[in-house]
Write an enzyme that holds these catalytic residues in place. Structure first.
Site, mmCIF file in Angstrom:
data_model
loop_
_atom_site.group_PDB
_atom_site.id
_atom_site.type_symbol
_atom_site.label_atom_id
_atom_site.label_comp_id
_atom_site.label_asym_id
_atom_site.label_seq_id
_atom_site.Cartn_x
_atom_site.Cartn_y
_atom_site.Cartn_z
ATOM 1 N N SER A 265 -67.986 80.802 -23.785
ATOM 2 C CA SER A 265 -66.753 81.164 -24.482
ATOM 3 C C SER A 265 -65.937 82.124 -23.637
ATOM 4 O O SER A 265 -66.417 82.669 -22.640
ATOM 5 C CB SER A 265 -67.071 81.820 -25.833
ATOM 6 O OG SER A 265 -67.545 83.149 -25.654
ATOM 7 N N LYS A 266 -64.699 82.339 -24.059
ATOM 8 C CA LYS A 266 -63.820 83.249 -23.325
ATOM 9 C C LYS A 266 -64.391 84.660 -23.263
ATOM 10 O O LYS A 266 -64.059 85.438 -22.367
ATOM 11 C CB LYS A 266 -62.441 83.290 -23.980
ATOM 12 C CG LYS A 266 -61.532 82.121 -23.636
ATOM 13 C CD LYS A 266 -60.129 82.358 -24.165
ATOM 14 C CE LYS A 266 -59.171 81.273 -23.696
ATOM 15 N NZ LYS A 266 -57.783 81.541 -24.134
ATOM 16 N N ARG A 267 -65.241 85.003 -24.226
ATOM 17 C CA ARG A 267 -65.792 86.360 -24.276
ATOM 18 C C ARG A 267 -66.942 86.568 -23.304
ATOM 19 O O ARG A 267 -67.327 87.700 -23.030
ATOM 20 C CB ARG A 267 -66.248 86.678 -25.699
ATOM 21 C CG ARG A 267 -65.120 86.760 -26.708
ATOM 22 C CD ARG A 267 -65.628 87.123 -28.094
ATOM 23 N NE ARG A 267 -66.486 86.076 -28.634
ATOM 24 C CZ ARG A 267 -66.025 84.996 -29.275
ATOM 25 N NH1 ARG A 267 -64.730 84.846 -29.439
ATOM 26 N NH2 ARG A 267 -66.867 84.089 -29.739
#
Length: 497
Positions: A265-267
Site C-alpha cells: 500500500s501507499k503507506r
C-alpha cells in the site's frame, strides 16, 4: 503485428491521480503500458486523473511529471507534449463530461437518484440480512416527473446513476487470457456524477478513452470490479453516437505484495517511488526489477535493458499471480545496472548525489570532478546504490573539521594494538619520498606485515579506519594516494592524539 483482438493500431494509456507521492505499483503499471505500446509500435498516452479536488494537488501533479521523466517513460500524447485529443488533465475536461452525461440522460441511459445516504444504508442492511446483493436496488430507476418534482421540492439533491443492462457482462482479460463474467445481480446501477456535480473516474476514464481512441487498458487488479461497469458504458456510447464506437481490451495486473504477503500500500515504506530515487537507484535498474513483478524476459535471466524489454514484452506473458516485492533483490539488480555503466556515465550519475550531500559544489569545480573521476573506479564494482559510493568516498571530500570516525569501527580497530599499528604506519608513510599507490603499499607492508608480523587484515584495518573513518572503504593504498600526503598523515596523527 499487434496483441489485439480487434486489430486496431495500439493506443495504450496511463492515467494516475496526483494524490500524495507516486508509488512503485503505479510505476509498474506505467512500465507495462508503455512497454506494450512500444512493442506494438503504438501510441502511449499519459493522462492525469485530477477531478478529486479534495485530494489532488498541484505538487503531486508535478511529482508525477518529474517521476515519469526520471524513469524515462516518454509519452506520445499528454502534458508538456500535447496531442490531438487534449487537454490531458481531466480537471480541464469537465464540460466534455457534462455534455456526455446530458446525452446519456436524454437517451435513458442515466437517471437522477434522490436517495439519501441514510436511506441507502438502511436498504443495504436489509438486503444483507435477507442474503441478497447489497448494491443499489434501483429505487429511482423509473421515477415519474411528479415524483422527481416532489423530491426536489423537499430540497433533495441528486446524483446521476448509470442504468446497467439487465444481463451479465463478460470480457476476455489480456493477462489471464480467459473470459471473466459478472452476473447482472452483482453489478448494480452506479454513480456517474456526485450531487455536487463532480464526475467520478468510471465516467471520466471511459469518456476520455473513447475520445482518445484507447485500444488497451492495462491497470491494477483492484480495478477489476469496475470493468463491467465501464464496458456497459462503452456500449451506451455506441448507442448515443459518442466516440469512435471502439471497445478497449482490458488486462488486469497482479497485486504487488509487501511484508507478510499483504498487498503493498501507499503507506508501506517500500512503496514510495521517490525514496528509490533518493536512495540512489538507477531508473533502469528499478524498472528492470519492477518488470520482474509479474513478467520475465527469459527463465534464466533477470537483468535486461528497457530496449530488450520492449522487444520481448507481450502482455499475455504476464503472470496473473501476485508478486512479492523483495528489496534485496531490487538492490542487487540495481547494482548489476550500475556495473554496466561506463566509467564516464557512472561519474555523471554520481555527481547529483555528491552535490546533494554537499561534498562537492553545484555546479562542481574542475578539481572536484577530477577527484571524483579518479576515485569512482575504486567503488564502481562494489556499488549497489549510488549513495553507497557517496558513503564510501565521503572521506575524500569532507572538510577536515567535519571528518569523523565511526564509533563502532573505532572501538573495534583502534584499541591499544590498533594504535601501535597506526603509529608504525605513520612513521613508514612519513618517510616516503614518493606518494603513489605502489610506494604506499610497499611501505605499509614492510612496516606492518613484515615489521610487526601482522596478518594483512589486522595490519591494514586500523589504518583504513583512521584514514576513511570506516572499516568499509575503497582499496586502502589507492585511497591514501587520492587523499594526499598531508591529509593522510594528519588523520593518522589525530588518532595518535
Amino acid at each position: 503485428m499487434t496483441e489485439s483482438i480487434t486489430g486496431r493500431p495500439v493506443v495504450a494509456r496511463f492515467c494516475p491521480s496526483p494524490t500524495g507521492n507516486p508509488h512503485v505499483g503505479m510505476a509498474r503499471t506505467a512500465l507495462f503500458s508503455w512497454a506494450f505500446a512500444r512493442h506494438n509500435k503504438g501510441t502511449f498516452v499519459f493522462r492525469i486523473e485530477d477531478t478529486d479536488t479534495s485530494r489532488d494537488t498541484e505538487e503531486s501533479y508535478q511529482l508525477l511529471i518529474d517521476v515519469m521523466h526520471w524513469l524515462g517513460l516518454d509519452w506520445d500524447q499528454g502534458p508538456e507534449v500535447g496531442g490531438p485529443n487534449g487537454p490531458y488533465r481531466q480537471s480541464e475536461r469537465l464540460d466534455i463530461y457534462a455534455d456526455v452525461v446530458d446525452k446519456l440522460r436524454a437517451a435513458g441511459k442515466a437517471y437522477p437518484c434522490y436517495c439519501t445516504a441514510a436511506e441507502l444504508e438502511h436498504r443495504r442492511d436489509a438486503a444483507r440480512r435477507a442474503g441478497r446483493p447489497s448494491g443499489y436496488d434501483g429505487k429511482c430507476r423509473s421515477l415519474t416527473p411528479e415524483e422527481k418534482a416532489a423530491f426536489e421540492s423537499e430540497g433533495r439533491t441528486f446524483v446521476t446513476r448509470f442504468r446497467m443492462p439487465d444481463r451479465d457482462v463478460s470480457f476476455t482479460d489480456l493477462v489471464r487470457n480467459e473470459v471473466i463474467s459478472f452476473g447482472a445481480e452483482n453489478v448494480q446501477d452506479y454513480v456517474l456524477v456526485r450531487a455536487n456535480g463532480h464526475p467520478l473516474y468510471t465516467l471520466t476514464n471511459a469518456v476520455d478513452d473513447a475520445l482518445m481512441g484507447i485500444t488497451h487498458v492495462l491497470r491494477g487488479e483492484d480495478l477489476l470490479s469496475s470493468t463491467p461497469r465501464q464496458i456497459a458504458l462503452y456500449e451506451a456510447f455506441r448507442d448515443i453516437g459518442f466516440g469512435d464506437g471502439g471497445m478497449p481490451e482490458f488486462g488486469h495486473l497482479p497485486y504487488v505484495m509487501g511484508q507478510g504477503n499483504k498487498k503493498l500500500s501507499k503507506r508501506d515504506p517500500e512503496s514510495n517511488l521517490l525514496a528509490y530515487r533518493d536512495q540512489g537507484f538507477l531508473p533502469e535498474g528499478l524498472l528492470n526489477y519492477l518488470a520482474l513483478l509479474g513478467w520475465s524476459i527469459a527463465k534464466d535471466r533477470d537483468v535486461f535493458s528497457l530496449a530488450e524489454m520492449v522487444e520481448a514484452f507481450r502482455i499475455g506473458d504476464v503472470n496473473a499471480n501476485p508478486a512479492r516485492f523483495d528489496i534485496k533483490k531490487c538492490q542487487a539488480i540495481n547494482g548489476d545496472h550500475i556495473r554496466m555503466l561506463s566509467p564516464e556515465e557512472f561519474v555523471k550519475r554520481l555527481v547529483p548525489y555528491f552535490a546533494s550531500a554537499r561534498l562537492i559544489g553545484d555546479p562542481a569545480s574542475d578539481e572536484e570532478l577530477a577527484l571524483l573521476t579518479a576515485a569512482a573506479p575504486l567503488v564502481h564494482e562494489r556499488t549497489n546504490l549510488l549513495t553507497d559510493a557517496v558513503d564510501m568516498l565521503r572521506f575524500l571530500f569532507v572538510a577536515d573539521g567535519d571528518f569523523a570516525i565511526d564509533d563502532a569501527d573505532s572501538a573495534k580497530n583502534l584499541g591499544e594494538g590498533g594504535i601501535t599499528t597506526v603509529r608504525a604506519a605513520h612513521k613508514a608513510l612519513g618517510n616516503l619520498s614518493s606518494w603513489d599507490t605502489e610506494s604506499i603499499e610497499t611501505a605499509l607492508r614492510d612496516a606492518l606485515v613484515e615489521g610487526l608480523g601482522l596478518k594483512p587484515r589486522l595490519a591494514f584495518g586500523p589504518v583504513r579506519v583512521a584514514i576513511t573513518g570506516s572499516r568499509i572503504s575503497p582499496p586502502l593504498f589507492e585511497s591514501l594516494e587520492l587523499l594526499g600526503r598531508d591529509k593522510s598523515l594528519a588523520r593518522l596523527t589525530a588518532v595518535l592524539g
